[in-house]
Design an enzyme around this catalytic site. Structure first.
Site, PDB file in Angstrom:
ATOM      1  N   SER A 139       0.852  -1.186   0.000  1.00  0.00           N
ATOM      2  CA  SER A 139       0.000   0.000   0.000  1.00  0.00           C
ATOM      3  C   SER A 139       0.885   1.232   0.000  1.00  0.00           C
ATOM      4  O   SER A 139       2.041   1.178   0.442  1.00  0.00           O
ATOM      5  CB  SER A 139      -0.878   0.003   1.256  1.00  0.00           C
ATOM      6  OG  SER A 139      -1.484   1.259   1.488  1.00  0.00           O
ATOM      7  N   TYR A 152      -2.668  -1.418  10.255  1.00  0.00           N
ATOM      8  CA  TYR A 152      -2.699  -1.590   8.799  1.00  0.00           C
ATOM      9  C   TYR A 152      -1.417  -1.047   8.178  1.00  0.00           C
ATOM     10  O   TYR A 152      -0.767  -1.724   7.369  1.00  0.00           O
ATOM     11  CB  TYR A 152      -3.917  -0.873   8.221  1.00  0.00           C
ATOM     12  CG  TYR A 152      -4.040  -1.009   6.721  1.00  0.00           C
ATOM     13  CD1 TYR A 152      -4.722  -2.086   6.160  1.00  0.00           C
ATOM     14  CD2 TYR A 152      -3.469  -0.075   5.867  1.00  0.00           C
ATOM     15  CE1 TYR A 152      -4.828  -2.219   4.772  1.00  0.00           C
ATOM     16  CE2 TYR A 152      -3.572  -0.203   4.486  1.00  0.00           C
ATOM     17  CZ  TYR A 152      -4.247  -1.273   3.951  1.00  0.00           C
ATOM     18  OH  TYR A 152      -4.344  -1.405   2.588  1.00  0.00           O
TER      19      TYR A 152
END
Length: 255
Positions: A139, A152
């Site tokens: 990401s 995350y």
């Protein structure tokens, strides 16, 4: 990674980026196997898209991963691409004791242990193929933190380093390691995110990703233009500004 002629397993591909990528790879001339937890959803996808195979898998469950790997390899002995797509993204407030641990542990189990277990389950088979690929999914938040998703962010940073290191270990073998690095994309990864006007439309993201895969078959990281703001803040020397911009508006959050 070549753009067609592969047999590809994508666990976590019943929605969002995973499903969109699976459909485009199928259309490009690949045998695609989609994995997910909900059998009724898998059945619907298979019915709507003839030629796509499905298998039930829960990537938070080690036994489920092992069983699915056995099933997929038995049904598709020419499998040569694994895409470790499955992931979750949950908000956490670590300043409120007792409020975040469950979400943090679930995120680590799905986003980090899941890919590790998947690669472990398939690596012997992939090494036996003449041309194989492990595609990980990190990401933009691996490189610049979003305040509300600490675990995350951490798991995606770990996936980036895992990808970098596995690429070193597999050098000289038949297995290449490709890291997909999405920016913020309009999906249901978090509530309401599919309607975020500042996130990249899913179709645009998949179009650009497929173009990169086709025109840059040796790319180590698949980076659409939008993610480079987050990806290269440190290299440009403006990381502090990137973090301020990111956390001043959730619009710049990465997938």
């Amino acid at each position: 990674m070549r753009i067609n002629g592969n047999t590809i397993f994508i666990p976590g591909a019943t929605s969002g980026i995973g499903l969109a990528l699976a459909l485009r790879l199928h259309d490009a001339g690949n045998q695609v196997v989609i994995g997910g937890r909900r059998t009724e959803l898998l059945a619907d996808i298979a019915a709507q898209h003839p030629g796509i195979d499905t298998v039930r898998i829960d990537t938070a469950d080690a036994a489920s991963i092992a069983a699915a790997a056995h099933e997929v390899i038995a049904r598709h002995p020419d499998l040569n691409v694994l895409v470790t797509m499955a992931g979750i993204m949950r908000a956490e407030d670590w300043t409120t004791p007792g409020s975040f641990l469950e979400n943090a542990e679930a995120t680590v189990t799905t986003n980090l242990l899941g890919p590790i277990r998947l690669i472990s389950a398939f690596v012997e088979h992939l090494l036996a193929q003449p041309d194989a690929t492990i595609m990980t999914v990190s990401s933009g938040l691996a490189f610049a933190p979003l305040r509300v998703t600490p675990t995350y962010n951490a798991t995606k940073a770990a996936i980036h380093q895992l990808s970098e290191t596995l690429r070193l270990q597999f050098a000289g073998s038949s297995v290449s390691v490709v890291e997909l690095v999405p920016p913020s994309v309009q999906t249901e990864l978090m509530p309401g995110h599919q309607d975020d006007p500042f996130a990249m439309p899913l179709a645009e993201y998949i179009d650009e990703t497929m173009t990169i895969l086709e025109t840059q078959p040796d790319a180590a990281e698949v980076q659409v233009e939008r993610v480079k703001f987050l990806r290269y803040g440190e290299a440009r020397g403006d990381q502090a500004q990137v973090i301020r911009a990111l956390n001043g508006s959730d619009a710049l959050a990465a997938n």
